[in-house]
Scaffold this motif. Structure first.
Motif, mmCIF file in Angstrom:
data_model
loop_
_atom_site.group_PDB
_atom_site.id
_atom_site.type_symbol
_atom_site.label_atom_id
_atom_site.label_comp_id
_atom_site.label_asym_id
_atom_site.label_seq_id
_atom_site.Cartn_x
_atom_site.Cartn_y
_atom_site.Cartn_z
ATOM 1 N N ASN A 211 0.805 -1.219 0.000
ATOM 2 C CA ASN A 211 0.000 0.000 0.000
ATOM 3 C C ASN A 211 0.840 1.272 0.000
ATOM 4 O OD1 ASN A 211 -2.646 -1.195 0.092
ATOM 5 N ND2 ASN A 211 -2.203 -1.790 2.206
ATOM 6 N N ALA A 212 2.157 1.125 0.058
ATOM 7 C CA ALA A 212 3.035 2.301 0.079
ATOM 8 C C ALA A 212 2.846 3.204 -1.143
ATOM 9 C CB ALA A 212 4.490 1.876 0.222
ATOM 10 N N PRO A 213 2.758 2.668 -2.368
ATOM 11 C CA PRO A 213 2.575 3.571 -3.517
ATOM 12 C C PRO A 213 1.341 4.453 -3.406
ATOM 13 C CG PRO A 213 3.266 1.407 -4.279
ATOM 14 C CD PRO A 213 2.967 1.271 -2.809
ATOM 15 N N ASP A 214 0.230 3.894 -2.926
ATOM 16 C CA ASP A 214 -0.976 4.703 -2.766
ATOM 17 C C ASP A 214 -0.769 5.760 -1.691
ATOM 18 O OD1 ASP A 214 -4.008 5.046 -3.289
ATOM 19 O OD2 ASP A 214 -3.877 4.885 -1.105
ATOM 20 N N GLY A 215 -0.113 5.371 -0.593
ATOM 21 C CA GLY A 215 0.134 6.332 0.472
ATOM 22 C C GLY A 215 0.981 7.497 -0.004
ATOM 23 N N TRP A 216 2.043 7.200 -0.737
ATOM 24 C CA TRP A 216 2.914 8.267 -1.227
ATOM 25 C C TRP A 216 2.217 9.116 -2.284
ATOM 26 C CZ3 TRP A 216 6.617 10.484 1.089
ATOM 27 C CH2 TRP A 216 7.396 9.768 2.004
ATOM 28 N N SER A 217 1.393 8.497 -3.100
ATOM 29 C CA SER A 217 0.642 9.268 -4.091
ATOM 30 C C SER A 217 -0.257 10.288 -3.416
ATOM 31 C CB SER A 217 -0.185 8.315 -4.957
ATOM 32 O OG SER A 217 -0.969 9.032 -5.891
ATOM 33 N N ARG A 218 -0.907 9.885 -2.313
ATOM 34 C CA ARG A 218 -1.762 10.803 -1.577
ATOM 35 C C ARG A 218 -0.963 11.931 -0.947
ATOM 36 N NH1 ARG A 218 -3.008 7.932 2.569
ATOM 37 N NH2 ARG A 218 -4.306 9.585 3.460
ATOM 38 N N ILE A 219 0.172 11.592 -0.334
ATOM 39 C CA ILE A 219 1.003 12.609 0.327
ATOM 40 C C ILE A 219 1.489 13.641 -0.683
ATOM 41 C CG2 ILE A 219 3.208 13.007 1.504
ATOM 42 C CD1 ILE A 219 2.781 10.217 2.825
ATOM 43 N N LEU A 220 2.038 13.179 -1.796
ATOM 44 C CA LEU A 220 2.605 14.099 -2.781
ATOM 45 C C LEU A 220 1.520 14.949 -3.436
ATOM 46 C CD1 LEU A 220 5.255 11.671 -4.288
ATOM 47 C CD2 LEU A 220 5.706 13.691 -2.868
ATOM 48 N N ALA A 221 0.354 14.357 -3.699
ATOM 49 C CA ALA A 221 -0.743 15.139 -4.268
ATOM 50 C C ALA A 221 -1.216 16.200 -3.269
ATOM 51 C CB ALA A 221 -1.893 14.222 -4.660
ATOM 52 N N PHE A 222 -1.292 15.832 -1.998
ATOM 53 C CA PHE A 222 -1.749 16.748 -0.948
ATOM 54 C C PHE A 222 -0.763 17.903 -0.785
ATOM 55 C CE2 PHE A 222 -2.817 18.048 3.394
ATOM 56 C CZ PHE A 222 -4.204 17.923 3.413
ATOM 57 N N PHE A 223 0.535 17.588 -0.749
ATOM 58 C CA PHE A 223 1.547 18.636 -0.620
ATOM 59 C C PHE A 223 1.564 19.506 -1.871
ATOM 60 C CE2 PHE A 223 4.747 17.818 2.947
ATOM 61 C CZ PHE A 223 3.774 17.285 3.770
ATOM 62 N N GLY A 224 1.400 18.900 -3.042
ATOM 63 C CA GLY A 224 1.370 19.692 -4.258
ATOM 64 C C GLY A 224 0.251 20.708 -4.250
ATOM 65 N N GLU A 225 -0.896 20.304 -3.711
ATOM 66 C CA GLU A 225 -2.041 21.215 -3.649
ATOM 67 C C GLU A 225 -1.849 22.317 -2.632
ATOM 68 O OE1 GLU A 225 -6.821 21.110 -2.507
ATOM 69 O OE2 GLU A 225 -5.682 19.240 -2.660
ATOM 70 N N HIS A 226 -1.337 21.981 -1.451
ATOM 71 C CA HIS A 226 -1.337 22.954 -0.361
ATOM 72 C C HIS A 226 -0.030 23.732 -0.213
ATOM 73 C CE1 HIS A 226 -5.299 21.778 0.917
ATOM 74 N NE2 HIS A 226 -4.936 20.517 0.817
ATOM 75 N N LEU A 227 1.020 23.338 -0.910
ATOM 76 C CA LEU A 227 2.229 24.155 -0.966
ATOM 77 C C LEU A 227 2.305 24.942 -2.263
ATOM 78 C CD1 LEU A 227 5.029 21.837 0.493
ATOM 79 C CD2 LEU A 227 3.820 23.692 1.630
ATOM 80 N N ALA A 228 1.470 24.589 -3.270
ATOM 81 C CA ALA A 228 1.530 25.230 -4.583
ATOM 82 C C ALA A 228 1.257 26.726 -4.505
ATOM 83 C CB ALA A 228 0.531 24.565 -5.532
ATOM 84 N N LYS A 229 0.439 27.138 -3.555
ATOM 85 C CA LYS A 229 0.085 28.560 -3.481
ATOM 86 C C LYS A 229 1.288 29.433 -3.163
ATOM 87 C CE LYS A 229 -1.369 27.989 1.340
ATOM 88 N NZ LYS A 229 -2.522 27.999 2.256
ATOM 89 N N ASN A 230 2.376 28.823 -2.634
ATOM 90 C CA ASN A 230 3.570 29.594 -2.293
ATOM 91 C C ASN A 230 4.638 29.527 -3.375
ATOM 92 O OD1 ASN A 230 2.837 30.517 0.345
ATOM 93 N ND2 ASN A 230 3.042 28.403 1.027
ATOM 94 N N LEU A 231 4.408 28.819 -4.462
ATOM 95 C CA LEU A 231 5.464 28.606 -5.438
ATOM 96 C C LEU A 231 5.897 29.887 -6.134
ATOM 97 C CD1 LEU A 231 4.413 25.235 -7.094
ATOM 98 C CD2 LEU A 231 6.243 25.656 -5.467
ATOM 99 N N GLN A 232 4.993 30.850 -6.244
ATOM 100 C CA GLN A 232 5.352 32.085 -6.932
ATOM 101 C C GLN A 232 5.933 33.134 -5.984
ATOM 102 O OE1 GLN A 232 5.272 32.096 -10.194
ATOM 103 N NE2 GLN A 232 4.451 30.019 -10.095
#
Length: 321
Positions: A211-232
Motif C-alpha cells: 500500500n506504500a505507492p498509494d500512500g505516497w501518491s496521496r502525500i505528494l498530491a496533498f503537498f502539491g495542492e497545499h504548498l503550490a500557493k507559495n510557489l510564486q
C-alpha cells in the motif's frame, strides 16, 4: 550568547529553484539511511527537503524516551529543533518560503502538533501518535494528510479519532486507514535485533507494504495542492515530479537566519561527516547552530545536554484565516 548545534541532511532537487520545502521528522530510530531516503524522495519530486537529526548523532536508545516526553508534552527542545529547521529552510534563497512537515512513527506525532504550533503549510502524519485532546491541540492546524494501518495494534482506532478531531477543528484533511496493514509500511525500515520480532507482534510491522505507492501518491498530491500557493513567492516554477535529488557543496549551505523566536537566533554551517557516511550523502550534511540567551552561555550542547536545557513557555497555536 551560547551556540547549540543541530546536524541535518539536506536533499536538493535537480535544476534551478526556488522550491517549496519539507522538514522530515524521523521515526524513533533516528536519522538513518531509511529516513535520508525519504528526504531524497521529496527532492526527486521537486521539494527542498531537510532531515534534522533531533538526536544530534547520539544513539537513539539514549534519546528516544526524552523525545517522546517532549512529544506528549507538546513542548520542549525537540519542538525547538523542528521549528529551527523550518525557519532555516524557509529563509533559504532556493526555497519559496512555503514549508511542509512530514513525520513517521514518533515523527508523525511531532508533525501533528507542529502543524498547529508553527507556520507550516501542509503536514503528513504517518502512523503518528495523536496528541492529548486532539480537537483542541489541532485547532488552527495547517492541512493534514494522515496514513495508518488497520493491522497496527499500537494505534488501533487512531485514524478514526484523527478524522473526527480534524473535522471538529475545521482542518482540511485526508486521513486513510489501510486494511491488513501494519506500522512502518511507507518505508523500507527493518527494525534491528532484538526489536524486529517485537515490532511485528506489537505493531504489525512489515504488513501491507504493497500500500506504500498509494500512500505516497496521496502525500505528494496533498503537498502539491497545499504548498503550490507559495510557489510564486520567490518566482518559482511548477513542481516537477521527474526531478532527481542531488547533493550540494557544503559551501553553499552556509547561511544566517534573522530569527527563530524572541529568545533564540540560529545559523547554518557545514556539518562534521562520519567516515562511514556514503560519499553521495556527505555533501548534503548541514549543522544548524542555534544561539540561545541564558545561563549556559558559551556552551555547545549535544543531544543529552540540550534535551536537559531549560524549556521556553509553551507556544500558543498560531491563528489561521
Amino acid at each position: 550568547m551560547g551556540a547549540r548545534e543541530l546536524p541535518g541532511y539536506l536533499a536538493v532537487p535537480e535544476g534551478e529553484g526556488p522550491w517549496p520545502g519539507v522538514v522530515i521528522v524521523f521515526e524513533a530510530m533516528g536519522a538513518n539511511d531509511d529516513m535520508r531516503a525519504q528526504a531524497d524522495r521529496f527532492a526527486a519530486h521537486g521539494y527542498l527537503a531537510v532531515l534534522p537529526d533531533l538526536y544530534d548523532g547520539a544513539p537513539w536508545v539514549r534519546c528516544v524516551t526524552k523525545a517522546m516526553r517532549d512529544m506528549r508534552a507538546q513542548r520542549g527542545p525537540t519542538f525547538d529543533h523542528i521549528e529551527a529547521a523550518r525557519a532555516w529552510l524557509a529563509g533559504r534563497d532556493d526555497c519559496t518560503g512555503g514549508v511542509g512537515v512530514c513525520g513517521f512513527c514518533m515523527g508523525g506525532g511531532f508533525a501533528l502538533v507542529a502543524a498547529a504550533k508553527y507556520d507550516f503549510e501542509a503536514a503528513a502524519a504517518n502512523y503518528g501518535i495523536l496528541p492529548r485532546r486532539p480537537e483542541e491541540s489541532l485547532r488552527g492546524a495547517c492541512p493534514i494528510v494522515g496514513s495508518y494501518g488497520a493491522a497496527d495494534p499500537s494505534l488501533r482506532g487512531a485514524a478514526g479519532r484523527l478524522e473526527r478531531a480534524l473535522t471538529a477543528a475545521g482542518v482540511t484533511h485526508d486521513v486513510k486507514e489501510y486494511p491488513g496493514t501494519g506500522h512502518g509500511f511507507l518505508t523500507d525500515l527493518t527494525p534491528p535485533p532484538p526489536f524486529g520480532p517485537i515490532a511485528k507482534i506489537v505493531m504489525g510491522f512489515g504488513k501491507g507494504r504493497e500500500n506504500a505507492p498509494d500512500g505516497w501518491s496521496r502525500i505528494l498530491a496533498f503537498f502539491g495542492e497545499h504548498l503550490a500557493k507559495n510557489l510564486q513567492r520567490k518566482g518559482a516554477g511548477p513542481v516537477s515530479p521527474t526531478r532527481a535529488s542531488r547533493a550540494i557543496p557544503s559551501s553553499r549551505m552556509t547561511r544566517r537566519i534573522s530569527h527563530f523566536a524572541p529568545f533564540v537566533g540560529h545559523r547554518i554551517a557545514p556539518s562534521r561527516v562520519s567516515p562511514e557516511t556514503p560519499a553521495e550523502h556527505q555533501a548534503s550534511h548541514i549543522r544548524i547552530h542555534r544561539s540561545v540567551t541564558g545561563s549556559n552561555t558559551g556552551e555547545t550542547t549535544s543531544c543529552a545536554s540540550s534535551f536537559c536545557s531549560p524549556r521556553p513557555p509553551p507556544a500558543s497555536p498560531r491563528p489561521r484565516p
